[in-house]
Design a protein around this motif. Structure first.
Motif, mmCIF file in Angstrom:
data_model
loop_
_atom_site.group_PDB
_atom_site.id
_atom_site.type_symbol
_atom_site.label_atom_id
_atom_site.label_comp_id
_atom_site.label_asym_id
_atom_site.label_seq_id
_atom_site.Cartn_x
_atom_site.Cartn_y
_atom_site.Cartn_z
ATOM 1 N N ALA A 130 0.828 -1.203 0.000
ATOM 2 C CA ALA A 130 0.000 0.000 0.000
ATOM 3 C C ALA A 130 0.868 1.261 0.000
ATOM 4 C CB ALA A 130 -0.947 -0.005 1.197
ATOM 5 N N VAL A 131 2.011 1.213 0.691
ATOM 6 C CA VAL A 131 2.952 2.336 0.662
ATOM 7 C C VAL A 131 3.470 2.526 -0.762
ATOM 8 C CG1 VAL A 131 5.229 3.154 1.415
ATOM 9 C CG2 VAL A 131 3.656 2.134 3.079
ATOM 10 N N VAL A 132 3.864 1.435 -1.404
ATOM 11 C CA VAL A 132 4.364 1.515 -2.781
ATOM 12 C C VAL A 132 3.284 2.088 -3.696
ATOM 13 C CG1 VAL A 132 5.188 0.185 -4.768
ATOM 14 C CG2 VAL A 132 6.048 -0.342 -2.478
ATOM 15 N N ARG A 133 2.059 1.595 -3.568
ATOM 16 C CA ARG A 133 0.963 2.088 -4.416
ATOM 17 C C ARG A 133 0.729 3.579 -4.215
ATOM 18 N NH1 ARG A 133 -1.059 -2.849 -3.716
ATOM 19 N NH2 ARG A 133 -2.212 -2.395 -1.811
ATOM 20 N N ALA A 134 0.709 4.018 -2.968
ATOM 21 C CA ALA A 134 0.470 5.438 -2.684
ATOM 22 C C ALA A 134 1.600 6.304 -3.231
ATOM 23 C CB ALA A 134 0.307 5.650 -1.175
ATOM 24 N N ALA A 135 2.840 5.854 -3.064
ATOM 25 C CA ALA A 135 3.981 6.627 -3.581
ATOM 26 C C ALA A 135 3.983 6.638 -5.101
ATOM 27 C CB ALA A 135 5.288 6.047 -3.045
ATOM 28 N N THR A 136 3.615 5.524 -5.704
ATOM 29 C CA THR A 136 3.550 5.443 -7.164
ATOM 30 C C THR A 136 2.493 6.398 -7.702
ATOM 31 O OG1 THR A 136 4.267 3.142 -7.120
ATOM 32 C CG2 THR A 136 3.160 3.868 -9.099
ATOM 33 N N GLU A 137 1.349 6.425 -7.042
ATOM 34 C CA GLU A 137 0.279 7.329 -7.477
ATOM 35 C C GLU A 137 0.727 8.788 -7.369
ATOM 36 O OE1 GLU A 137 -4.375 8.356 -6.440
ATOM 37 O OE2 GLU A 137 -3.484 6.544 -5.614
ATOM 38 N N ALA A 138 1.379 9.138 -6.262
ATOM 39 C CA ALA A 138 1.866 10.515 -6.097
ATOM 40 C C ALA A 138 2.936 10.840 -7.132
ATOM 41 C CB ALA A 138 2.410 10.705 -4.679
ATOM 42 N N LEU A 139 3.847 9.895 -7.367
ATOM 43 C CA LEU A 139 4.897 10.135 -8.361
ATOM 44 C C LEU A 139 4.283 10.328 -9.742
ATOM 45 C CD1 LEU A 139 7.886 10.345 -9.080
ATOM 46 C CD2 LEU A 139 7.927 7.844 -9.324
ATOM 47 N N HIS A 140 3.316 9.524 -10.074
ATOM 48 C CA HIS A 140 2.674 9.654 -11.386
ATOM 49 C C HIS A 140 1.969 10.998 -11.514
ATOM 50 C CE1 HIS A 140 0.367 8.751 -14.983
ATOM 51 N NE2 HIS A 140 1.260 7.807 -15.188
ATOM 52 N N ARG A 141 1.478 11.503 -10.405
ATOM 53 C CA ARG A 141 0.786 12.806 -10.410
ATOM 54 C C ARG A 141 1.750 13.939 -10.723
ATOM 55 N NH1 ARG A 141 -1.121 17.095 -10.720
ATOM 56 N NH2 ARG A 141 -2.838 18.033 -9.571
ATOM 57 N N VAL A 142 3.007 13.829 -10.280
ATOM 58 C CA VAL A 142 3.958 14.939 -10.456
ATOM 59 C C VAL A 142 4.936 14.723 -11.599
ATOM 60 C CG1 VAL A 142 3.793 15.643 -8.053
ATOM 61 C CG2 VAL A 142 5.607 14.075 -8.734
ATOM 62 N N ASP A 143 4.981 13.515 -12.154
ATOM 63 C CA ASP A 143 5.952 13.218 -13.211
ATOM 64 C C ASP A 143 5.271 12.367 -14.283
ATOM 65 O OD1 ASP A 143 8.070 12.459 -14.820
ATOM 66 O OD2 ASP A 143 9.321 11.720 -13.186
ATOM 67 N N SER A 144 5.088 12.942 -15.456
ATOM 68 C CA SER A 144 4.405 12.215 -16.528
ATOM 69 C C SER A 144 5.213 11.006 -16.999
ATOM 70 C CB SER A 144 4.111 13.142 -17.700
ATOM 71 O OG SER A 144 5.312 13.681 -18.211
ATOM 72 N N ALA A 145 6.500 11.001 -16.728
ATOM 73 C CA ALA A 145 7.362 9.864 -17.088
ATOM 74 C C ALA A 145 7.737 9.080 -15.833
ATOM 75 C CB ALA A 145 8.605 10.359 -17.809
ATOM 76 N N ALA A 146 6.776 8.892 -14.931
ATOM 77 C CA ALA A 146 7.035 8.299 -13.616
ATOM 78 C C ALA A 146 7.723 6.950 -13.705
ATOM 79 C CB ALA A 146 5.734 8.181 -12.831
#
Length: 190
Positions: free
Chosen positions: A152-168
């Motif tokens: 769940a930590v990985v998922r939340a961080a991935t979602e936030a990263l995708h929000r700020v970086d289009s090439a996440a």
């Protein structure tokens, strides 16, 4: 754009192998004989990178700061190492939790960072329950619970990263590659 399953499986296997290599390197650096102590330390390490995420968000006051992206990548990496420490067979769970979905919600980044903090707190609670380091609380969680919380930590961080970086996905892959090479002694970081 969707990746064919065989390509995605190969990429997921490569990512997990790099996480395993980094975990081994960290094991050697920490020189700990107690796997529960190492697990506790690694869950706490996520908090350090979460703190850097909060600092970067507050410092830049934008959603595209380089330091924010770097800190989110570090959260994912630290959570992956903690997950590998908790369960060396958790490759599928880790890869599934990365979920580089272009169609994630457009929640404000501050809300996503708070969600990330909430997931980290849940992982901390689970590690306390698994390690029974608080005798008053006892063993209230299983290792499977902890694995789920780390995912769940990985998922939340991935979602936030995708929000700020289009090439996440590419950005995280580069961060992981750098850490992986460092674990092999190939790259020396200042």
């Amino acid at each position: 754009m969707s990746t064919p399953p065989s390509t995605a499986d190969a990429a997921g296997t490569r990512v997990w192998q790099q996480i395993v290599s980094i975990r081994r390197w960290v094991d050697k650096e920490e020189r700990t004989d107690d796997s529960l102590e190492a697990l506790t330390t690694r869950v706490l390490d996520i908090g350090e990178y979460y703190g850097e995420t909060c600092e970067a968000l507050l410092a830049t006051n934008t959603v595209d700061g380089h330091e924010l992206v770097k800190a989110l990548c570090d959260v994912i990496l630290a959570a992956g190492v903690a997950l590998c420490t908790a369960d060396r067979e958790a490759q599928e769970a880790f890869v599934d939790s990365l979920a580089w979905d272009e169609h994630t919600g457009r929640e404000p980044i501050g809300k996503l960072v708070i969600k990330l903090g909430q997931e980290h707190v849940a992982a901390c609670q689970a590690v306390v329950g698994v390690t029974t380091c608080n005798p008053r609380k006892g063993a209230g969680y299983t290792m499977d619970d902890l694995v789920a919380k780390l995912c769940a930590v990985v998922r939340a961080a991935t979602e936030a990263l995708h929000r700020v970086d289009s090439a996440a996905e590419t950005t995280f892959a580069a961060t992981l590659e750098l850490a992986y090479h460092r674990s092999l002694g190939v790259v020396r970081l200042a």
